[in-house]
Design an enzyme around this catalytic site. Structure first.
Site, mmCIF file in Angstrom:
data_model
loop_
_atom_site.group_PDB
_atom_site.id
_atom_site.type_symbol
_atom_site.label_atom_id
_atom_site.label_comp_id
_atom_site.label_asym_id
_atom_site.label_seq_id
_atom_site.Cartn_x
_atom_site.Cartn_y
_atom_site.Cartn_z
ATOM 1 C CE LYS A 33 -35.014 -2.461 18.494
ATOM 2 N NZ LYS A 33 -34.614 -2.626 19.907
ATOM 3 C CD GLU B 175 -46.362 -13.696 15.780
ATOM 4 O OE1 GLU B 175 -45.348 -13.128 15.297
ATOM 5 O OE2 GLU B 175 -46.316 -14.440 16.781
ATOM 6 N N GLY C 103 -38.343 -3.200 22.478
ATOM 7 C CA GLY C 103 -39.735 -3.224 22.020
ATOM 8 C C GLY C 103 -40.712 -2.901 23.138
ATOM 9 N NE ARG C 104 -38.435 -6.347 28.041
ATOM 10 C CZ ARG C 104 -37.588 -6.991 27.241
ATOM 11 N NH1 ARG C 104 -37.967 -7.347 26.020
ATOM 12 N NH2 ARG C 104 -36.356 -7.272 27.655
ATOM 13 C CD GLU D 285 -40.390 -9.870 25.402
ATOM 14 O OE1 GLU D 285 -40.312 -8.697 24.960
ATOM 15 O OE2 GLU D 285 -41.022 -10.768 24.804
ATOM 16 C CG HIS E 91 -67.679 -10.087 41.596
ATOM 17 N ND1 HIS E 91 -68.625 -10.282 42.582
ATOM 18 C CD2 HIS E 91 -67.417 -8.761 41.593
ATOM 19 C CE1 HIS E 91 -68.939 -9.126 43.136
ATOM 20 N NE2 HIS E 91 -68.221 -8.177 42.558
ATOM 21 C CE LYS F 2 -39.870 -14.218 17.814
ATOM 22 N NZ LYS F 2 -39.086 -12.959 17.712
HETATM 23 O O1 F6P Z 1 -41.556 -11.138 21.950
HETATM 24 C C1 F6P Z 1 -40.376 -10.915 21.273
HETATM 25 C C2 F6P Z 1 -40.406 -9.544 20.649
HETATM 26 O O2 F6P Z 1 -39.172 -9.290 20.034
HETATM 27 C C3 F6P Z 1 -40.741 -8.433 21.631
HETATM 28 O O3 F6P Z 1 -39.650 -8.083 22.448
HETATM 29 C C4 F6P Z 1 -41.186 -7.364 20.696
HETATM 30 O O4 F6P Z 1 -41.878 -6.314 21.358
HETATM 31 C C5 F6P Z 1 -42.089 -8.166 19.758
HETATM 32 O O5 F6P Z 1 -41.432 -9.444 19.655
HETATM 33 C C6 F6P Z 1 -42.318 -7.542 18.400
HETATM 34 O O6 F6P Z 1 -41.068 -7.355 17.767
HETATM 35 P P1 F6P Z 1 -41.006 -6.349 16.480
HETATM 36 O O7 F6P Z 1 -41.375 -4.974 16.998
HETATM 37 O O8 F6P Z 1 -39.613 -6.455 16.007
HETATM 38 O O9 F6P Z 1 -42.026 -6.837 15.479
#
Ligand code: F6P
Length: 557
Positions: free
Chosen positions: A213, A219, A274-275, A360, A391, A519
């Site tokens: 987003k 990452e 995002g979630r 979150e 288990h 971060k």
């Molecule tokens: O964990 C923080 C966060 O902003 C989440 O809410 C989101 O889903 C994820 O990092 C990835 O963010 P992006 O889609 O902006 O890469």
């Protein structure tokens, strides 16, 4: 928000909370097995069906009075109007001044959804049409790689909500994959994740979708860059990037400067968290594997749950009841975790997705007015696939000093009818919730040991070890089969459960400021790891000591 008006009472200061506290004192010692003995129709009475899902909530520490008082609490917290405000696109995400309109992405009502005076539905629909065309051209092999071979693999590069939701849905709907395209999910800033993902793939038949987003997540950008380099170093060329790279983002400019062709960039809107974004173009990898019609069914299932959530009376409302039961245990029984236990191999990713969705959203310690919370908000969400969990961690569920309310989730039919496997899986699921409810009394344990010939002395020691308290609550969510419609409804149900709880606790379920500090600190630590030494350590001795350990290892290489 009008700050001239004093903020409303916190839920723990409301008379409805007090009434529930008094009710707790009255009902706390009541055993569920006694309730079942006294109420022959308890199962039917505390059961509910909606959007293809069935909820058995009879194995809970409740009576009709409990439900009434919980619903009174929900109403006193303004839940009905809050639900309507969300669907209508009000800016309920106060700290970011945004609506939370993931429901618009699956809105089949034909009604407009207004954001800033503009109906967003035309753009939602046109994006869905673009997704369909994109997937159709790839699945029909019209869109091919640079050597004119059809795509066999799609790599979705993303993390958090840009990873967990699509991955869960992909796994859940594996029986619906066309099997011509394999779906891989690359998320972690770990060379092993990258290496394992690319293992065995060929640049000429691999499509990459960069899912972010913000298009600023470390990452994701690192992995996307590494995949682009891998593509260019193994037969690809700059001119062919457009064929092999697409992006889903709210930041189109950054995606283009990364080198992704504008026609391969799908929008995300700031009014989708995002979630909560599985239903958007973030679901592209899923649509590529299961096809447009099945993806549409997923959206339809979520929409059916939306309609139920928006219109059903609170005491006949599945997400509302699940949310209120969670508050009941979290804030009155002091349970600080909640277990998600899918008895379905294809739903093994569900706990991880709900972890982000719930923790979150409601892992907050101040309310929307900035007031510290004097009570527990979001619980720790954990779990795993059954029967494996039996288990691993079910021992604690049965005999631990802490108790965790459980959601058992089970399809009544399997996609793979192998002998009597499914009957055995179902029997494990049902007997676990039964054991949690009934337990085994000390007397029963003694009788068993006596029958085994144990002496009185042995029994006095062994019996307490064998006794199981029981009276531990669980919900069972069951459905005919894991179809796209059912999975859509199931995920939407949990989205709305989280919303209900956030509304009652008074927190903002749609921001996530807590992830920013890590971060920021990470950037400084990364620079220190790469440096050979520090002029003057700015770090605490633990962080500095760990940095030194990494450096000394690096120097040995
Ligand atoms: O964990 C923080 C966060 O902003 C989440 O809410 C989101 O889903 C994820 O990092 C990835 O963010 P992006 O889609 O902006 O890469």
């Amino acid at each position: 928000m009008d700050r001239s008006v004093s903020p409303p009472l916190m839920f723990s200061d409301k008379p409805e909370f007090k009434a529930l506290s008094e009710h707790y004192d009255h009902i706390e010692s009541k055993r569920m097995d006694e309730c079942f003995d006294e109420e022959p129709n308890r199962f039917e009475h505390f059961s509910l069906s909606a959007a293809g899902l069935n909820l058995d909530y009879s194995k809970n520490r409740i009576s009709d009075e409990t439900i009434k008082l919980l619903v009174d609490l929900a109403e006193s917290c303004g839940l009905p109007s809050a639900i309507e405000a969300m669907f209508m696109g009000q800016k309920i995400n106060l700290s970011e001044n945004r609506p939370a309109l993931h429901t618009a992405l699956r809105n089949f009502s034909g009604e407009p959804v207004m954001v800033g005076g503009i109906d967003v539905m035309p753009e939602v629909k046109s994006t869905l049409n673009r997704m369909e065309a994109f997937c159709w051209s790839i699945r029909t092999q019209q869109w091919r790689g640079f050597s004119n071979k059809p795509f066999t693999d799609v790599v979705s590069i993303g993390i958090g909500g840009s990873f967990l939701g699509p991955k869960l849905a992909s796994e859940a709907l594996k029986p619906y994959w066309s099997r011509k395209i394999n779906c891989h999910y690359l998320s972690n800033i770990d060379g092993s994740d990258l290496t394992e993902t690319l293992q065995g793939l060929s640049p000429e038949t691999t499509l990459f979708i960069v899912q972010s987003k913000s298009f600023g997540t470390q990452e994701t950008l690192k992995n996307a860059t590494a995949c682009r380099d891998w593509f260019l170093d193994n037969g690809g060329c700059e001119a062919e990037l457009a064929r092999h790279f697409a992006a889903v983002t709210a930041n189109v400019e950054k995606a283009q400067s990364f080198g992704i062709d504008a026609k391969n960039i799908f929008p995300m809107w700031d009014w989708v968290g995002g979630r909560y974004s599985l239903w958007s173009a973030i679901g592209l990898p899923l649509m590529l594997t299961i096809g447009f019609e099945n993806f549409r069914q997923l959206l339809q299932g979520a929409h059916a749950m939306d309609e139920h959530f928006r219109n059903a009376p609170l005491d006949q409302n599945m997400p509302v009841l699940l949310g209120l039961l969670g508050v009941w245990y979290n804030n009155f029984f002091d349970a600080q975790s909640h277990a998600i236990l899918p008895y379905d191999h294809y739903l093994r990713g569900l706990p991880s997705h709900i972890q982000q969705l719930d923790m979150e959203s409601n892992g907050k310690s101040v309310d929307i007015h900035g007031r510290p919370l004097p009570f527990h908000s979001g619980p720790i969400i954990w779990g795993g696939v059954g029967s494996n969990g039996q288990h691993a961690y079910h021992q604690l569920l049965h005999q631990g000093t802490q108790f965790a309310p459980c959601d058992f989730i089970i399809p009544l039919m399997s996609h793979n009818a192998v002998g009597d496997f499914h009957a055995l899986l179902v029997s494990n699921c049902l007997s676990q919730s039964q054991a949690l409810m009934k337990g085994k009394s000390l007397e029963q344990a003694k009788t068993e040991l006596l029958a085994q010939g144990k002496t009185e002395e042995e029994i006095s020691v062994l019996a307490p070890q064998r006794a199981i308290a029981g009276n531990r609550p669980s919900n069972t969510i069951y459905f005919d089969k894991s179809t796209p419609h059912v999975i859509g409804a199931l995920i939407a149900m949990y989205e709305h459960k989280v919303f209900v709880q956030g509304q009652i606790w008074g927190v903002n379920s749609f921001d996530q400021w807590g992830v920013e500090l890590g971060k920021q600190l990470g950037n400084k630590v990364h620079s220190a790891l790469l440096a050979c030494h520090d002029e003057a350590s700015e770090f605490d001795s633990s962080t500095q000591g760990l940095i030194n350990a990494f450096r000394s290892m690096k120097n040995k290489l």
